[in-house]
Design an enzyme around this catalytic site. Structure first.
Site, PDB file in Angstrom:
ATOM      1  N   TRP A 102      20.175 139.887  19.182  1.00  0.00           N
ATOM      2  CA  TRP A 102      18.827 140.178  18.684  1.00  0.00           C
ATOM      3  C   TRP A 102      18.798 140.369  17.176  1.00  0.00           C
ATOM      4  O   TRP A 102      17.768 140.136  16.537  1.00  0.00           O
ATOM      5  CB  TRP A 102      18.217 141.368  19.431  1.00  0.00           C
ATOM      6  CG  TRP A 102      17.955 140.993  20.865  1.00  0.00           C
ATOM      7  CD1 TRP A 102      18.586 141.483  21.973  1.00  0.00           C
ATOM      8  CD2 TRP A 102      17.039 139.993  21.346  1.00  0.00           C
ATOM      9  NE1 TRP A 102      18.125 140.851  23.094  1.00  0.00           N
ATOM     10  CE2 TRP A 102      17.173 139.943  22.757  1.00  0.00           C
ATOM     11  CE3 TRP A 102      16.122 139.144  20.726  1.00  0.00           C
ATOM     12  CZ2 TRP A 102      16.421 139.073  23.548  1.00  0.00           C
ATOM     13  CZ3 TRP A 102      15.368 138.272  21.519  1.00  0.00           C
ATOM     14  CH2 TRP A 102      15.514 138.247  22.908  1.00  0.00           C
ATOM     15  N   ASP A 172      15.123 147.762  15.218  1.00  0.00           N
ATOM     16  CA  ASP A 172      14.621 147.214  16.475  1.00  0.00           C
ATOM     17  C   ASP A 172      15.092 148.126  17.609  1.00  0.00           C
ATOM     18  O   ASP A 172      16.278 148.151  17.938  1.00  0.00           O
ATOM     19  CB  ASP A 172      15.167 145.789  16.634  1.00  0.00           C
ATOM     20  CG  ASP A 172      14.716 145.115  17.927  1.00  0.00           C
ATOM     21  OD1 ASP A 172      14.099 145.783  18.769  1.00  0.00           O
ATOM     22  OD2 ASP A 172      14.998 143.905  18.073  1.00  0.00           O
ATOM     23  N   LYS A 196      11.176 146.952  27.983  1.00  0.00           N
ATOM     24  CA  LYS A 196      12.468 147.459  28.408  1.00  0.00           C
ATOM     25  C   LYS A 196      12.328 148.908  28.862  1.00  0.00           C
ATOM     26  O   LYS A 196      12.615 149.236  29.997  1.00  0.00           O
ATOM     27  CB  LYS A 196      13.505 147.356  27.283  1.00  0.00           C
ATOM     28  CG  LYS A 196      14.134 145.973  27.071  1.00  0.00           C
ATOM     29  CD  LYS A 196      13.147 144.864  26.778  1.00  0.00           C
ATOM     30  CE  LYS A 196      13.750 143.494  26.616  1.00  0.00           C
ATOM     31  NZ  LYS A 196      14.023 143.081  25.262  1.00  0.00           N
TER      32      LYS A 196
HETATM   33  C1  PLP Z   1      14.001 141.885  24.386  1.00  0.00           C
HETATM   34  C2  PLP Z   1      14.347 142.123  22.970  1.00  0.00           C
HETATM   35  C3  PLP Z   1      13.729 141.422  21.916  1.00  0.00           C
HETATM   36  C4  PLP Z   1      12.724 140.317  22.157  1.00  0.00           C
HETATM   37  O1  PLP Z   1      11.550 140.807  22.676  1.00  0.00           O
HETATM   38  P1  PLP Z   1      10.301 139.857  22.945  1.00  0.00           P
HETATM   39  O2  PLP Z   1       9.247 140.849  23.313  1.00  0.00           O
HETATM   40  O3  PLP Z   1      10.680 138.920  24.037  1.00  0.00           O
HETATM   41  O4  PLP Z   1       9.981 139.130  21.689  1.00  0.00           O
HETATM   42  C5  PLP Z   1      14.083 141.755  20.631  1.00  0.00           C
HETATM   43  N1  PLP Z   1      14.997 142.708  20.360  1.00  0.00           N
HETATM   44  C6  PLP Z   1      15.620 143.382  21.360  1.00  0.00           C
HETATM   45  C7  PLP Z   1      16.622 144.433  21.005  1.00  0.00           C
HETATM   46  C8  PLP Z   1      15.315 143.112  22.674  1.00  0.00           C
HETATM   47  O5  PLP Z   1      15.923 143.800  23.666  1.00  0.00           O
END
Ligand code: PLP
Length: 361
Positions: A102, A172, A196
Site C-alpha cells: 500500500w 494511511d 477494514k
Molecule cells: C485496503 C487498503 C487501501 C486501499 O483502499 P481502497 O479503499 O480500496 O482504495 C489502501 N491502504 C491500505 C493500508 C489498505 O488496507
C-alpha cells in the site's frame, strides 16, 4: 447457512449487532417514513446521523478539536491521490517510507503531482521488516512524510509513531484505525478507507490538522479540494449516506464495547494466540515477518507445503472459517482479525489449524 467467522481483509466482517440494527431499520428509520438511505442528505434525519457519527468518531479516537474530520467517497486510493494536490506546492518534494504494497500505491497515486522521494524502503527484504528510522533519508523542504501504519497485505505494522521533526506526518491507517489508542496530535493527516476496521466500503475518512488546510496545494477542481469538503462538512455533493450510517453504527458499537483501550487488549490477545499457534507448529505453519513489527490486524502465514493450501481452505470453510486465502501477491493464507472479529473466532481458527496439522501432518 449460519454466519461463519470471516477473516477477509476488506471488505471485512462487521459486528453482528450492527448488521442486525441496520436490518431492523432498513425499511423505515425511526419514524421518518422511509429508510435512511432514501432520505435527503440535507434533511434533519440524515444530518443527525452524520453529526452523531462524527461526534462518536471524535470520542472514539480522541480527535483534538484542531483537526477536521472528512468523510469522503473514493476509497483510500483516492485519498492517496488527493494528498499531494492539497498539501504539496507544484514541484515540491514529499517523502514516502515504503513498507509494503500500500505504500507503493500511495507513491503511484502521488507521483503525477509531486516529487515523491522514497526516503526508505524494506522492499529488498521482501517487506518482512520496517526500514530502520535512522536510515530514512528525508528531503529538505518536503511537504510531508508519508507512512503506511499497517500494511494489510504484508502484515507489517508500525508499533510506534516515528519522529519526523517538524514535517507533518501523513499516515494511511486503513487497516488499523481504532485498533488501539492513538495520539492523533503526532500526525498531520490520518486517513483510510472504512472497510477494514470502521465499517463498510464506499466511505473513507481523513482526519486533517486544520492549519494544513491553509496550504495552497495545486490547481484542482473544487470536488478534489479538502478545504471545500471541510467547509461543507463533507456534503459538497451527495455523500454515501448508507455507508456513513453504517460507519456510525460501527463506531457506536466500538464505544459501547469499551472503546479503543478495550480493543487494544482484545487485539493483543487475538494476535498473540494466532502467532503462538503459527510459531509453535514446528514449521508446519510459518509467518516471515520480523516479530517486533508483526501486524496485530493482518496475519499472513504459509503452510509448509503449498500443495495443502486448497485442502486447508476447503476444510476451513467447512469448519465455518472463511476469507483465509492470502493476497495473490504473496500466496499462502492471511487471517485478518480486526476489531469486529471476536476472540472466539480466532480461537476457532487456532483449533482448526491444530486439527488440520494432526490430520495432514
Ligand atoms: C485496503 C487498503 C487501501 C486501499 O483502499 P481502497 O479503499 O480500496 O482504495 C489502501 N491502504 C491500505 C493500508 C489498505 O488496507
Amino acid at each position: 447457512m449460519s454466519r461463519a467467522h470471516n477473516f477477509s481483509a476488506g471488505p471485512a466482517t462487521l459486528p453482528e449487532p450492527v448488521l442486525r440494527q441496520a436490518q431492523q431499520e432498513m425499511l423505515e428509520w425511526h419514524g421518518a417514513g422511509a429508510s435512511i438511505v432514501e432520505l435527503s442528505h440535507r434533511g434533519p434525519e440524515f444530518l443527525q446521523v452524520a453529526a452523531q457519527a462524527e461526534a462518536d468518531l471524535r470520542t472514539l479516537l480522541s480527535i483534538p478539536s484542531d483537526y477536521a474530520v472528512l468523510f469522503l467517497s473514493g476509497g483510500a486510493t483516492m485519498l492517496q491521490a488527493l494528498l499531494p494536490l492539497n498539501f504539496a506546492a507544484p514541484g515540491q518534494a514529499a517523502d514516502y517510507v515504503l513498507s509494503g504494497h500500500w505504500g507503493k500505491t500511495a507513491i503511484k497515486q502521488a507521483r503525477p503531482c509531486v516529487a515523491a522521494n522514497i526516503a526508505a524502503s524494506s522492499e529488498a527484504g521482501g517487506f518482512r521488516d520496517l526500514p530502520a528510522r535512522d536510515a530514512w533519508q528525508l528531503s529538505d523542504g518536503a511537504a510531508y512524510v508519508h507512512i503506511t501504519a499497517n500494511e494489510t497485505i504484508h502484515g507489517v505494522e508500525f508499533r510506534e509513531v516515528p519522529d519526523v521533526g517538524g514535517v507533518p506526518l501523513f499516515a494511511d491507517f486503513s487497516s488499523s484505525i481504532a485498533s488501539e489508542p492513538l495520539d492523533i496530535s503526532r500526525f498531520g493527516v490520518v486517513y483510510g478507507g472504512a472497510q477494514k476496521n470502521l465499517g463498510p466500503v464506499g466511505i473513507s475518512f481523513a482526519i486533517v490538522r486544520r492549519d494544513l488546510l491553509g496550504r495552497q496545494g495545486q490547481p484542482r477542481a473544487e470536488i478534489l479540494d479538502y478545504r471545500a469538503h471541510a467547509a461543507k462538512e463533507s456534503m459538497l455533493n451527495t455523500p454515501p449516506t448508507w455507508n456513513w450510517y453504517l460507519l456510525g453504527l460501527t463506531v457506536k458499537w466500538m464505544l459501547d464495547e469499551g472503546g479503543v483501550a478495550e480493543f487494544a487488549r482484545r487485539n493483543a490477545r487475538k494476535a498473540a494466540a494466532l502467532y503462538a499457534a503459527i510459531d509453535g507448529s514446528d514449521g508446519y505453519y510459518r509467518n516471515e515477518v520480523s516479530p517486533a513489527v508483526r501486524s496485530r490486524m493482518n496475519v499472513p502465514f504459509f503452510l509448509h507445503d503449498a500443495a495443502l493450501d486448497k485442502a486447508f481452505l476447503e476444510e476451513a470453510r467447512a469448519a465455518g472459517l472463511i476469507g483465509l486465502k492470502g493476497h495473490r501477491a504473496l500466496g499462502g493464507m492471511r487471517a485478518s482479525i480486526y476489531n469486529a472479529m471476536p476472540e472466539a473466532g480466532v480461537q476457532a481458527l487456532v483449533d482448526f489449524m491444530g486439527d488440520f496439522r494432526t490430520r495432514h501432518g
